[in-house]
Design an enzyme around this catalytic site. Structure first.
Site, PDB file in Angstrom:
ATOM      1  N   HIS A  59       8.089  32.283 -42.148  1.00 16.86           N
ATOM      2  CA  HIS A  59       8.198  33.732 -41.970  1.00 16.86           C
ATOM      3  C   HIS A  59       8.029  34.432 -43.310  1.00 16.86           C
ATOM      4  O   HIS A  59       8.619  34.022 -44.305  1.00 16.86           O
ATOM      5  CB  HIS A  59       9.563  34.099 -41.368  1.00 16.86           C
ATOM      6  CG  HIS A  59       9.665  33.812 -39.908  1.00 16.86           C
ATOM      7  ND1 HIS A  59      10.657  34.322 -39.109  1.00 16.86           N
ATOM      8  CD2 HIS A  59       8.862  33.074 -39.086  1.00 16.86           C
ATOM      9  CE1 HIS A  59      10.473  33.920 -37.863  1.00 16.86           C
ATOM     10  NE2 HIS A  59       9.403  33.155 -37.832  1.00 16.86           N
ATOM     11  N   TYR A  67      17.385  42.112 -37.842  1.00 20.12           N
ATOM     12  CA  TYR A  67      18.791  42.385 -38.179  1.00 20.12           C
ATOM     13  C   TYR A  67      19.032  43.849 -37.823  1.00 20.12           C
ATOM     14  O   TYR A  67      18.418  44.740 -38.420  1.00 20.12           O
ATOM     15  CB  TYR A  67      19.043  42.171 -39.677  1.00 20.12           C
ATOM     16  CG  TYR A  67      19.098  40.716 -40.088  1.00 20.12           C
ATOM     17  CD1 TYR A  67      17.937  39.969 -40.265  1.00 20.12           C
ATOM     18  CD2 TYR A  67      20.324  40.081 -40.308  1.00 20.12           C
ATOM     19  CE1 TYR A  67      17.992  38.633 -40.646  1.00 20.12           C
ATOM     20  CE2 TYR A  67      20.388  38.745 -40.690  1.00 20.12           C
ATOM     21  CZ  TYR A  67      19.218  38.027 -40.855  1.00 20.12           C
ATOM     22  OH  TYR A  67      19.284  36.707 -41.224  1.00 20.12           O
ATOM     23  N   PRO A  74      27.626  34.214 -41.857  1.00 19.43           N
ATOM     24  CA  PRO A  74      26.230  33.793 -41.678  1.00 19.43           C
ATOM     25  C   PRO A  74      25.177  34.892 -41.835  1.00 19.43           C
ATOM     26  O   PRO A  74      23.982  34.602 -41.753  1.00 19.43           O
ATOM     27  CB  PRO A  74      26.209  33.238 -40.254  1.00 19.43           C
ATOM     28  CG  PRO A  74      27.355  33.891 -39.581  1.00 19.43           C
ATOM     29  CD  PRO A  74      28.400  34.151 -40.612  1.00 19.43           C
ATOM     30  N   LYS A 103      22.926  31.746 -45.545  1.00 23.05           N
ATOM     31  CA  LYS A 103      23.059  30.996 -46.795  1.00 23.05           C
ATOM     32  C   LYS A 103      23.819  29.677 -46.711  1.00 23.05           C
ATOM     33  O   LYS A 103      23.708  28.846 -47.619  1.00 23.05           O
ATOM     34  CB  LYS A 103      23.765  31.867 -47.862  1.00 23.05           C
ATOM     35  CG  LYS A 103      22.910  32.972 -48.400  1.00 23.05           C
ATOM     36  CD  LYS A 103      21.805  32.421 -49.283  1.00 23.05           C
ATOM     37  CE  LYS A 103      20.712  33.419 -49.522  1.00 23.05           C
ATOM     38  NZ  LYS A 103      19.375  32.963 -49.234  1.00 23.05           N
ATOM     39  N   TYR A 129      17.534  36.805 -50.181  1.00 24.23           N
ATOM     40  CA  TYR A 129      17.373  36.166 -48.871  1.00 24.23           C
ATOM     41  C   TYR A 129      16.411  34.980 -48.970  1.00 24.23           C
ATOM     42  O   TYR A 129      16.702  33.884 -48.480  1.00 24.23           O
ATOM     43  CB  TYR A 129      16.857  37.181 -47.846  1.00 24.23           C
ATOM     44  CG  TYR A 129      16.974  36.718 -46.404  1.00 24.23           C
ATOM     45  CD1 TYR A 129      17.896  37.290 -45.542  1.00 24.23           C
ATOM     46  CD2 TYR A 129      16.157  35.705 -45.898  1.00 24.23           C
ATOM     47  CE1 TYR A 129      18.013  36.877 -44.228  1.00 24.23           C
ATOM     48  CE2 TYR A 129      16.264  35.275 -44.582  1.00 24.23           C
ATOM     49  CZ  TYR A 129      17.191  35.865 -43.751  1.00 24.23           C
ATOM     50  OH  TYR A 129      17.310  35.451 -42.444  1.00 24.23           O
TER      51      TYR A 129
END
Ligand code: FAD
Ligand code: PHB
Length: 388
Positions: free
Chosen positions: A72, A198, A291, A295, A381
Site C-alpha cells: 500500500h 481511518y 493499535p 506498531k 506510519y
C-alpha cells in the site's frame, strides 16, 4: 538441557529472534505455553512497515509476503464529509504491506521447522532463575515432566502476560489505559477500499482494514467492557456504514458474513530497563501500544533485530558493547512508536467532550492539508529505519 539462548515465547518476537540467532551461528531453544496451531491462528496485527518487510526479506522470509501480501502506498484519513489520501511513498519514500500476523507467524514456524529448531509447545510453570549469574529456566513439558534448561542468556519474548517482565527487579513502568476499546471483526467479503480508511466520527472511531482480496478486517471504537456477542451482525455493519461514510460521494461499504468478533482494550505500557543481568526483554513483554498506529508487531520485529545482533556479538566475540546498549537503543524507537500510537489514538477516538472534538478536527484538517503535517504521519506510519 543446555543452549546458548533460552527464548520464552513463540510469538513473532521469539521465533524471529531464534531465526536471526541461527543465521548468526547461535543456538536457541524456544518455550511456549500454547500449542503450535493456536499460535499460528491468533488474529492480531495486519500491517508491516517498510523496515520490517526489508528485514524479513533479507533473512529469507519475504517470498510469500511479496507474493501474497499487498503493498500500500498510504492510507485514507477521513471525518464526516471528507476523505483524504496520504501517499507515504510520495511523502516519505516508503510504503507499507498488508500481511497478517497469522501469515508472518506461519512463515516463521515453517522456517524454524526447516532448520530443525527446538520449540517446546504446551509447556507450563515456566520460571526464570539466577539471571545475574548462571541463568536457567524450569518448566513442565507437555507430558507433565519437570525440565530444566540452562543457557548463557534468556530472551523474554513472552508478551504482556508472561513471567519475564516480572523477573526484572524494581522496573520503571509507564502506563496509560484508554477509556475505550476496539471491536474487531473479520468478514468474508472483498474490501470496499483499496487502502486502509481511518475515520473520525462523532459516534466513535472506525477503521477499514483488510487481509486479502476476499477478506476484510474492520474495527469500531466501543466502550470498555463491551461484550462482542451482544452486537448483532446487522448492528455492526450499520455502525460501520455510518462511521465510514457509506453513501458519501457514491462510496459504498459492502457487508458480508462475519467470521470472527473480538474486543481489544487499549493501553500504552513501557517498562524499563529491558535488561537485567543475562535476561533481555523484547516485544510486548516490554511494551504495549494501542493499535491505532499499527506498531505492535513492527516494534517487536525492531527489538529482535537489535537484540539478535547484541547476543551474536556477545556469544561469538565476547563483545558486550551492543548488549550493554540494547535497552537504551531499543527504547528510542519504543518511545517514538509509543508517542505516535498515542497521537493517532487521541486524534481519532471521540471522548464525548465537544472541546476535544474541535481540537481533533482541527488537527485532522492540518495533517491532511499540510505537506509538513502529512509527512510527519507518513514517516512514522511507514516506519523509521531500523536502528533509529
Ligand atoms: P506475542 O505475540 O504476545 O507472543 C508472546 C508469546 O509468548 C505468545 O505466543 C504467548 O503464548 C507466549 N507466552 C506467554 N506466557 C508464556 C510463558 N509463561 N511461557 C512461555 N511462553 C509464554 N498490533 C497491531 O499492530 N494491530 C492489531 O490489530 C493488533 N491486534 C492485537 C490483538 C490482540 C488480542 C493482542 C494481544 C495484540 C494485538 N496487537 C496488534 C499487538 C501485536 O499483535 C503484538 O504487538 C505482537 O504480537 C507482539 O509480538 P510478541 O512476540 O512480542 O508477543
Ligand atoms: C489490522 O489490519 O488488523 C490493523 C490495521 C491497522 C491498524 C490496526 C490493525 O492500525
Amino acid at each position: 538441557m543446555r543452549t546458548q539462548v533460552a527464548i520464552i515465547g513463540a510469538g513473532p518476537a521469539g521465533l524471529l529472534l531464534s531465526h536471526l540467532l541461527a543465521q548468526g551461528g547461535v543456538s536457541s531453544v524456544v518455550l511456549e505455553t500454547r500449542s503450535e496451531e493456536y499460535v499460528a491462528a491468533r488474529i492480531r496485527a495486519g500491517i508491516l512497515e517498510h523496515s520490517s518487510v526489508e528485514l524479513l526479506a533479507s533473512v529469507g522470509l519475504g517470498s510469500r509476503l511479496r507474493a501474497e501480501g499487498d503493498e500500500h502506498r498510504g492510507i485514507y484519513l477521513q471525518w464526516p464529509g471528507e476523505r483524504h489520501h496520504l501517499d507515504f511513498v510520495d511523502l516519505a519514500g516508503r510504503s507499507v504491506w498488508v500481511y497478517g500476523q497469522t501469515e508472518v507467524q506461519k512463515d516463521l514456524i515453517a522456517a524454524r521447522r526447516a532448520d530443525d529448531q527446538e520449540i517446546h509447545y504446551e509447556v507450563s510453570d515456566v520460571s526464570l532463575h539466577d539471571l545475574a549469574d548462571s541463568p536457567y529456566v524450569t518448566y513442565t513439558d507437555k507430558d507433565g515432566q519437570s525440565q530444566r534448561l540452562d543457557a548463557a542468556f534468556v530472551a523474554g519474548c513472552d508478551g504482556s502476560f508472561g513471567p519475564s517482565r516480572a523477573s526484572i527487579p524494581s522496573p520503571k513502568v509507564h502506563e496509560k489505559v484508554y477509556p475505550y476499546s476496539w471491536f474487531g471483526i473479520l468478514a468474508d467479503v472483498a474490501p470496499s477500499t483499496d487502502e486502509l480508511i481511518y475515520a473520525w466520527h462523532p459516534d466513535g472511531f472506525a477503521l477499514h482494514s483488510m487481509r486479502s482480496a476476499t477478506v476484510s478486517r474492520l474495527y469500531l471504537q466501543v466502550p470498555n467492557g463491551t461484550d462482542p456477542q451482544s452486537w448483532s451482525d446487522d448492528r455492526i455493519w450499520d455502525e460501520l456504514a455510518t462511521r465510514l461514510g457509506h453513501g458519501q460521494n457514491g462510496w459504498k461499504l459492502n457487508p458480508g458474513p462475519i467470521t470472527d468478533k473480538s474486543v481489544l482494550p487499549m493501553r500504552s505500557y513501557v517498562q524499563t530497563p529491558m535488561r537485567h543481568g543475562n535476561l533481555f526483554l523484547a516485544g510486548d513483554a516490554a511494551h504495549i501500544v494501542p493499535p491505532t498506529g499499527a506498531k505492535g508487531l513492527n516494534l517487536a520485529i525492531a527489538d529482535v533485530a537489535l537484540l539478535s545482533k547484541a547476543l551474536i556479538a556477545q556469544v561469538k566475540e565476547k563483545n558486550p558493547t551492543l548488549a550493554d546498549a540494547y535497552s537504551d537503543d531499543a527504547q528510542r524507537r519504543v518511545w517514538r512508536c509509543t508517542h505516535f500510537s498515542w497521537w493517532m489514538t487521541t486524534m481519532l477516538h471521540t471522548s464525548g467532550d465537544p472541546f476535544d472534538a474541535e481540537l481533533q478536527l482541527s488537527q485532522l484538517r492540518w495533517v491532511a492539508g499540510s505537506r509538513a503535517g502529512a509527512t510527519g504521519l507518513a514517516e512514522n506510519y511507514a516506519g523509521l529505519p531500523l536502528g533509529y
